[in-house]
Scaffold this motif. Structure first.
Motif, PDB file in Angstrom:
ATOM      1  N   THR A  54       0.832  -1.197   0.000  1.00 15.82           N
ATOM      2  CA  THR A  54       0.000   0.000   0.000  1.00 15.82           C
ATOM      3  C   THR A  54       0.867   1.247   0.000  1.00 15.82           C
ATOM      4  O   THR A  54       1.794   1.367   0.798  1.00 15.82           O
ATOM      5  N   GLY A  55       0.546   2.187  -0.880  1.00 13.77           N
ATOM      6  CA  GLY A  55       1.172   3.499  -0.887  1.00 13.77           C
ATOM      7  C   GLY A  55       0.251   4.469  -1.599  1.00 13.77           C
ATOM      8  O   GLY A  55      -0.306   4.156  -2.655  1.00 13.77           O
ATOM      9  N   TYR A  56       0.070   5.644  -1.028  1.00 17.36           N
ATOM     10  CA  TYR A  56      -0.873   6.617  -1.582  1.00 17.36           C
ATOM     11  C   TYR A  56      -0.281   7.227  -2.849  1.00 17.36           C
ATOM     12  O   TYR A  56       0.804   7.804  -2.842  1.00 17.36           O
ATOM     13  N   GLY A  57      -1.005   7.104  -3.963  1.00 17.19           N
ATOM     14  CA  GLY A  57      -0.530   7.604  -5.241  1.00 17.19           C
ATOM     15  C   GLY A  57      -0.940   9.036  -5.508  1.00 17.19           C
ATOM     16  O   GLY A  57      -1.873   9.570  -4.885  1.00 17.19           O
ATOM     17  N   LEU A  58      -0.262   9.657  -6.443  1.00 16.55           N
ATOM     18  CA  LEU A  58      -0.558  11.050  -6.780  1.00 16.55           C
ATOM     19  C   LEU A  58      -1.938  11.209  -7.384  1.00 16.55           C
ATOM     20  O   LEU A  58      -2.509  12.306  -7.371  1.00 16.55           O
ATOM     21  N   ASP A  59      -2.490  10.130  -7.945  1.00 14.03           N
ATOM     22  CA  ASP A  59      -3.830  10.185  -8.534  1.00 14.03           C
ATOM     23  C   ASP A  59      -4.908   9.706  -7.570  1.00 14.03           C
ATOM     24  O   ASP A  59      -6.066   9.529  -7.960  1.00 14.03           O
ATOM     25  N   GLY A  60      -4.540   9.492  -6.321  1.00 12.24           N
ATOM     26  CA  GLY A  60      -5.502   9.026  -5.328  1.00 12.24           C
ATOM     27  C   GLY A  60      -5.683   7.531  -5.289  1.00 12.24           C
ATOM     28  O   GLY A  60      -6.397   7.016  -4.421  1.00 12.24           O
ATOM     29  N   ALA A  61      -5.053   6.802  -6.220  1.00  7.94           N
ATOM     30  CA  ALA A  61      -5.122   5.336  -6.212  1.00  7.94           C
ATOM     31  C   ALA A  61      -4.114   4.777  -5.207  1.00  7.94           C
ATOM     32  O   ALA A  61      -3.231   5.487  -4.705  1.00  7.94           O
ATOM     33  N   ILE A  62      -4.275   3.484  -4.943  1.00 14.40           N
ATOM     34  CA  ILE A  62      -3.329   2.793  -4.057  1.00 14.40           C
ATOM     35  C   ILE A  62      -2.238   2.187  -4.938  1.00 14.40           C
ATOM     36  O   ILE A  62      -2.479   1.207  -5.637  1.00 14.40           O
ATOM     37  N   TRP A  63      -1.066   2.798  -4.907  1.00 16.96           N
ATOM     38  CA  TRP A  63       0.048   2.298  -5.701  1.00 16.96           C
ATOM     39  C   TRP A  63       0.745   1.160  -4.974  1.00 16.96           C
ATOM     40  O   TRP A  63       0.568   0.967  -3.772  1.00 16.96           O
ATOM     41  N   GLY A  64       1.560   0.404  -5.728  1.00 18.01           N
ATOM     42  CA  GLY A  64       2.285  -0.675  -5.059  1.00 18.01           C
ATOM     43  C   GLY A  64       3.154  -1.512  -5.968  1.00 18.01           C
ATOM     44  O   GLY A  64       3.808  -2.439  -5.493  1.00 18.01           O
ATOM     45  N   CYS A  65       3.193  -1.209  -7.285  1.00 21.00           N
ATOM     46  CA  CYS A  65       4.162  -1.858  -8.181  1.00 21.00           C
ATOM     47  C   CYS A  65       4.549  -0.797  -9.206  1.00 21.00           C
ATOM     48  O   CYS A  65       3.928  -0.681 -10.261  1.00 21.00           O
ATOM     49  N   GLU A  66       5.583  -0.027  -8.881  1.00 23.60           N
ATOM     50  CA  GLU A  66       5.905   1.184  -9.615  1.00 23.60           C
ATOM     51  C   GLU A  66       7.317   1.112 -10.183  1.00 23.60           C
ATOM     52  O   GLU A  66       8.273   0.825  -9.451  1.00 23.60           O
ATOM     53  N   VAL A  67       7.427   1.367 -11.473  1.00 23.22           N
ATOM     54  CA  VAL A  67       8.727   1.515 -12.112  1.00 23.22           C
ATOM     55  C   VAL A  67       8.897   3.007 -12.376  1.00 23.22           C
ATOM     56  O   VAL A  67       8.187   3.587 -13.210  1.00 23.22           O
ATOM     57  N   LEU A  68       9.793   3.624 -11.626  1.00 26.48           N
ATOM     58  CA  LEU A  68       9.979   5.067 -11.656  1.00 26.48           C
ATOM     59  C   LEU A  68      11.319   5.425 -12.282  1.00 26.48           C
ATOM     60  O   LEU A  68      12.285   4.649 -12.202  1.00 26.48           O
ATOM     61  N   ILE A  69      11.375   6.592 -12.895  1.00 27.11           N
ATOM     62  CA  ILE A  69      12.666   7.209 -13.206  1.00 27.11           C
ATOM     63  C   ILE A  69      12.812   8.303 -12.161  1.00 27.11           C
ATOM     64  O   ILE A  69      12.058   9.280 -12.170  1.00 27.11           O
ATOM     65  N   ALA A  70      13.751   8.134 -11.244  1.00 25.24           N
ATOM     66  CA  ALA A  70      13.759   8.971 -10.047  1.00 25.24           C
ATOM     67  C   ALA A  70      15.144   9.495  -9.724  1.00 25.24           C
ATOM     68  O   ALA A  70      16.157   8.807  -9.931  1.00 25.24           O
ATOM     69  N   ASP A  71      15.170  10.729  -9.222  1.00 22.45           N
ATOM     70  CA  ASP A  71      16.339  11.228  -8.518  1.00 22.45           C
ATOM     71  C   ASP A  71      15.856  11.617  -7.124  1.00 22.45           C
ATOM     72  O   ASP A  71      14.731  11.313  -6.735  1.00 22.45           O
ATOM     73  N   LEU A  72      16.706  12.296  -6.368  1.00 28.41           N
ATOM     74  CA  LEU A  72      16.314  12.622  -5.005  1.00 28.41           C
ATOM     75  C   LEU A  72      15.222  13.689  -4.956  1.00 28.41           C
ATOM     76  O   LEU A  72      14.485  13.764  -3.971  1.00 28.41           O
TER      77      LEU A  72
END
Length: 783
Positions: free
Chosen positions: A527-545
């Motif tokens: 469980t993780g709160y997503g930016l769209d209000g959905a429950i995220w939990g399998c995310e492939v991100l391109i991320a920096d700090l």
């Protein structure tokens, strides 16, 4: 020493920062100065250790070199500042009284397992501390759990109420003694003592006449009693791990229906009688940090079945206090020929923080334990046992607490302002950060009741005082219902920064490894709160700090009932079947369908159709739950993650991936409906659970690896960071790491913090700090 060294006399002042108090640092410095014939002094202060040395230049250089390269075993030197000062003709070296300064940067050592020297004395009948359950020295014993404030002196610890006898005081004052300024130093004449109390009115063990509290406790355990035992950071609940009735009774009284109990064994020989142990695991078990280590249980290991129901692993630790060693020895003496293996689980009811005050332990544990083995050395800060395992060739912390906290994680960049990161909802820890130091707290627990929230607040106040860190920034999770988030938003800290849950997971890996990104981040959890209000939990991100883009995610499915579906995992299994087969899924000829309550499903189906309490989720944790339900492992989970854990335990060696699809889009979607259909085909033909689980694990590793390859093909770096509670699954983690490395990726994992929510606060702190420094720069990515 050559002639020119005699001719150049200098004096230098050194400020040493790091873990240099309570670890024998000053006597080490004293002895080194004596050997090199240097004058000067050394003292503790609130900044660390300050010393001045005077003598020939060559001897001063040798002193500094030894200090940097061969400090005492428990010391951790983070910084040495050196400046020249005027000589004063001093030829003798001395240890001065500690002093406070306006700023405080001294670090506190974690509690440390009993050292070999103390163990030798503990079991030496000729030694004056023979059999003394609180033996310690500057190389071992309690630190964090007894300290009230810095500098770390006896008057600032819970040992201040025990005046030392002449023999102990002589050791304490002797710079060449290993107990020089060992703040918990004591003996049977002047120090803490044990007491045994019997509570039960229905169970009466036969206790030896005139026996000591330790002997009474051992005799009670042998006869099947459950005892509350006071340790370093709180109370354990203990019983004979080989006694099925005792373990079952403990499980019922503690209201812990299924989570495994930790065990304590006296030595490696006993542990190898229960589990397979490789070299890395043995090293971790025997380390001075002494965590609970998850090990593969040997077939037929004779522990009670209810110690770890549904698991193929056991969590075991070696003794880490003299009391543990003495209790296990007394237990073994009372049961000759029988291995001494005790359950040593946290002293609490399920979901409550560990009891650490004597009155609280009596009030809360008397309904669970039959009696109590306690002592009169107060614990100032509760600290549960740490949990770790070896995964993908390194240590993976599952719970970072005793033996690790409050040692800071050193970061490459300095925090621009003092900062508090409040962590997540489950397995909470918080982080206070200043300078280059991120002070991760001990394990707090799931923030689901007032007791745990109170523990959270107490911990924040204590850390802020110890490390002189009054936060000016607070970082928090975006989920509006998390207690930690509400605490952050209600605080009077002026600057508040919300951080998306899965971005924080990836940032925790970047912070650990001292890089800023960008990387491909795979964040997988329940469980993780997503930016769209959905429950995220399998995310492939391109991320920096600073920020992230969402490159791909598991395709959304509804989560009917929200948290109810986390417990009743059959619901998410039925949801995936309906998505894969439509309404005709109820006609499938598989055992799962026969177990469904049709009336209940009809209500749930209407809930989904009307969009009532059925938020969309991309959770990989819930997909694991669904498959566990489909193959018949578990329809209802007694705790979050149980179904997935048991699915991993059931996995066989078949590693053929099922089909799946990666769908184009922004973000791309990972479609596992082909996987569900193929699993159903296997179930129709009677495929064993081991085969389906093995293939499913390989499928998840392959689909995540392919998503990373597609991200790289669009220009993302060939560096992948993995984090989130799903990566506590050793099988999946090792499959994915191997697959990614074969594809040319560099793979980064959480090593110094847990991949679950226990390490989330480090990521929150890293993101908040990066945004403060780089928010206006073009280095930040766009969502």
């Amino acid at each position: 020493m050559d002639a020119d060294q005699h001719q150049v006399l200098l004096r230098r002042r050194l400020l040493v920062r790091g873990i240099v108090q309570g670890v024998g640092f000053r006597p080490f410095v004293y002895g080194l100065a004596q050997r090199l014939r240097l004058g000067g002094f050394v003292l503790n202060d609130s900044d660390g250790v300050t010393l001045e040395i005077e003598g020939p230049a060559g001897a001063l250089d040798a002193f500094e070199q030894t200090l940097r390269t061969a400090p005492p075993p428990l010391a951790r030197i983070d910084e040495i500042r050196v400046e020249p000062v005027a000589t004063c003709g001093e030829t003798l070296f001395r240890i001065e009284t500690s002093r406070a300064v306006s700023t405080r940067n001294a670090l506190i050592s974690p509690d440390v397992a009993t050292c070999d020297d103390c163990l030798r004395e503990l079991f030496d009948p000729t030694d004056r501390r023979f059999g003394y359950p609180f033996i310690n020295c500057t190389n071992c014993g309690p630190r964090f759990t007894i300290v009230l404030d810095v500098p770390y002196d006896r008057s600032q610890t819970t040992m201040r109420v025990f005046p030392m006898c002449p023999a102990c005081k002589a050791e304490y004052d002797d710079p060449l003694n290993r107990r020089f300024h060992a703040q918990p130093n004591a003996c049977a004449q002047c120090g803490p003592s044990l007491a045994f109390h019997w509570w039960s009115t229905v169970f009466r063990p036969i206790l030896p006449t005139g026996a000591s509290p330790l002997e009474q406790a051992a005799a009670a355990l042998v006869q099947g009693a459950i005892l509350a035992i006071k340790g370093l950071g709180g109370y354990h609940l203990a019983c004979d791990a080989l006694n099925s009735a005792a373990v079952a009774r403990l499980r019922a009284r503690k209201q812990r229906e299924a989570k495994p109990f930790a065990l304590m064994a006296p030595d490696m020989e006993t542990i190898r009688w229960l589990c397979s142990v490789n070299t890395d695991e043995a090293h971790l078990l025997e380390s001075r940090r002494r965590p609970i280590v998850l090990l593969d249980a040997l077939p037929g290991a004779p522990v009670a079945p209810s110690v770890a129901p549904g698991y193929t692993t056991l969590g075991i630790m070696l003794p880490y206090t003299p009391l543990h060693y003495l209790l296990l020895r007394a237990y073994a003496a009372a049961t000759p020929g029988k291995p001494a293996v005790l359950v040593m689980t946290s002293g609490n009811l399920s979901d409550e923080p560990i009891a650490y005050r004597d009155d609280d332990a009596t009030a809360r544990l008397a309904s669970i334990a039959d009696g109590m083995l306690t002592h009169n050395r107060d614990i100032h800060m509760r600290c549960d046992d740490s949990v770790a395992r070896i995964v993908a060739g390194g240590v993976q912390l599952l719970r970072r607490s005793r033996g690790y906290a409050p040692e800071p994680v050193k970061l490459a960049r300095s925090f621009p302002k003092p900062l508090l990161a409040v962590g997540g909802h489950l397995k909470n820890t918080f982080c206070l950060a200043k300078g280059h130091d991120a002070f991760l707290s001990h394990h707090i627990g799931d923030l689901e009741n007032l007791e745990t929230l109170t523990s959270f607040r107490e911990g924040v106040r204590h850390f802020a005082r110890l490390f002189d860190c009054e936060p000016e920034v607070v970082a928090y999770d975006l989920h509006p219902e998390y207690l930690a988030t509400k605490e952050a938003l209600a605080s009077d800290i002026p600057l508040k920064i919300g951080v998306q849950h899965h971005h924080a997971h990836i940032a925790s890996v970047l912070a650990e490894h001292g890089i800023e990104g960008p990387v491909i981040g795979v964040a997988a959890d329940g469980t993780g709160y997503g930016l769209d209000g959905a429950i995220w939990g399998c995310e492939v991100l391109i991320a920096d700090l600073c920020d992230f883009t969402r490159f791909a995610h598991l395709a959304y499915v509804p989560l009917p009932g929200g948290d109810a579906a986390v417990r009743q995992v059959w619901r998410i299994g039925a949801v995936y079947l309906r998505r894969a087969f439509g309404d005709a899924f109820l006609d499938l000829d598989i055992p799962f369908i026969k177990r469904i309550d049709r009336q209940q499903w009809a209500l749930i189906d209407r809930m989904i159709e009307r969009g009532i309490n059925a938020p969309p989720t991309s959770s990989l944790g819930r997909l694991f739950d669904a498959v566990a339900a489909l193959v018949g492992i578990r329809g209802e989970a007694l705790y979050e993650g149980q179904a997935a854990i048991e699915l991993e335990a059931a996995a066989g060696q078949d590693d053929r991936p099922y089909p799946f699809a990666l769908l184009e889009g922004a973000p791309r979607q990972i479609d596992v409906l082909p996987t569900i259909r193929a699993i159903v085909d296997d179930l129709r033909t009677g495929a064993p659970v081991a085969q389906v689980s093995g293939r499913f694990h390989s499928t998840i590793a392959e689909m995540l690896a392919q998503a990373c390859e597609q991200a790289r093909a669009t220009g993302a770096p060939a560096v992948v960071a993995l984090s989130g509670g799903v990566f506590q699954n050793r099988r999946l983690t090792e499959l994915l790491v191997t697959r990614l490395e074969q594809s040319g990726f560099r793979v980064l994992l959480n090593r110094r913090v847990p991949p679950n929510d226990g390490g989330l606060c480090l990521g929150q702190a890293a993101v908040a700090a990066a945004r403060l420094m780089f928010a206006a720069s073009d280095r930040s990515l766009t969502r």
